[in-house]
Design an enzyme around this catalytic site. Sequence first.
Site, PDB file in Angstrom:
ATOM      1  N   SER A  61      37.195  49.345  43.313  1.00  9.87           N
ATOM      2  CA  SER A  61      38.440  49.829  43.924  1.00  9.87           C
ATOM      3  C   SER A  61      38.259  51.238  44.478  1.00  9.87           C
ATOM      4  CB  SER A  61      39.590  49.821  42.908  1.00  9.87           C
ATOM      5  OG  SER A  61      40.130  48.513  42.813  1.00  9.87           O
ATOM      6  N   ASP A  77      36.505  36.051  35.796  1.00 11.31           N
ATOM      7  CA  ASP A  77      35.908  37.388  35.782  1.00 11.31           C
ATOM      8  C   ASP A  77      35.635  37.814  34.338  1.00 11.31           C
ATOM      9  OD1 ASP A  77      37.111  40.686  36.783  1.00 11.31           O
ATOM     10  OD2 ASP A  77      35.086  39.827  36.850  1.00 11.31           O
TER      11      ASP A  77
END
Length: 311
Positions: free
Chosen positions: A217, A88
């Site tokens: 999120s 990532d």
Amino acid sequence: MYVNTKDILEKASKEYYAVPAFNINNMEFFHAILEGAIEKRAPLIIETSEGAIKYAGNGDIHKGAKYFVELVRLFADSVDIPIALHLDHGKHFEYIIAAIKAGYSSVMIDASEEPFEENMKKTKEIVKIAHAAGVSVEAELGQLAGIEDNVSAAENVLVDPEQAKIFVEETGVDFLAPAIGTSHGAFKFKGEAKLDFERLQKVKKLTGIPLVLHGASSVLPEYVKLAEEYGADLGGAKGVPEEELKKCVQFGINKVNTDTDLRIAFIAGMRKFLKENPKEFDPRHYLGAGKKLVKEVVMNRLEFLGCAGKA
Ligand SMILES: O=C(COP(=O)(O)O)N(O)CCCCO
Ligand code: NA
Ligand SMILES: [Zn+2]
């Protein structure tokens, strides 16, 4: 089985569901996520930031990359759900090469803060190297605001769909992260969550490849509340509502990066356990309390993104 991230995402893109990409920094988060994915019979993308690789290798990035490949492959090779390991926010060449060398399924080259031409040039270079090694590549266009790890940008710069078309054609990148208004960390959005679905639809139409949502999120209130009940200070935390995420999937998002939700769940579980068990000092017990809530969050997310049962 251990697979290439591209295989998981191309199937998701065809069938219009999304697969969360869960960040880990240690073994316990991986175990919790893996258990959740097995129970939900879902494809699984595990991802590590550069900071996580440095942390796991105790400063040595090749050891850190190897640690995560060995840990994930150890389990992936003996379960019948597809599992991929992704780097990532690869910002530094040496981390990207370390990940490819160690055996990662895919790498992100994040040159999103550079001018368009520079981002395209760097991405093209990494695609050439990664593809030669059978590794797939993610890139980002536009910028997310928000701070997390060493991933930060001043303010949101939304993706230009026409540029995205040129970028994908020129670079051969396998999946793309278009900035559409999210940001990293627990404090997203000044006011209400505002995602640019118009822009997202255009990018999907013009590129036709799997798309990635960063800063995805939800910062689930029940876990924030639990963490605060046991001493955490997360005032003002705000995420992307699950309903908004479902709309992103409808318009072509296929990989949904999730780190903060797992961090909040883990700390809530651990804080509660430590407060209620002052005599306990077995790490398997207090870390286990964090793991339990991470698994809950994972299973819920696999369900509402539509990849449960898709293994
Ligand atoms: O886009 C995300 C997830 O963002 P979040 O979970 O904070 O919404 N990530 O790339 C994970 C965070 C990288 C730096 O630690
Ligand atoms: Na990524
Ligand atoms: Zn991100």
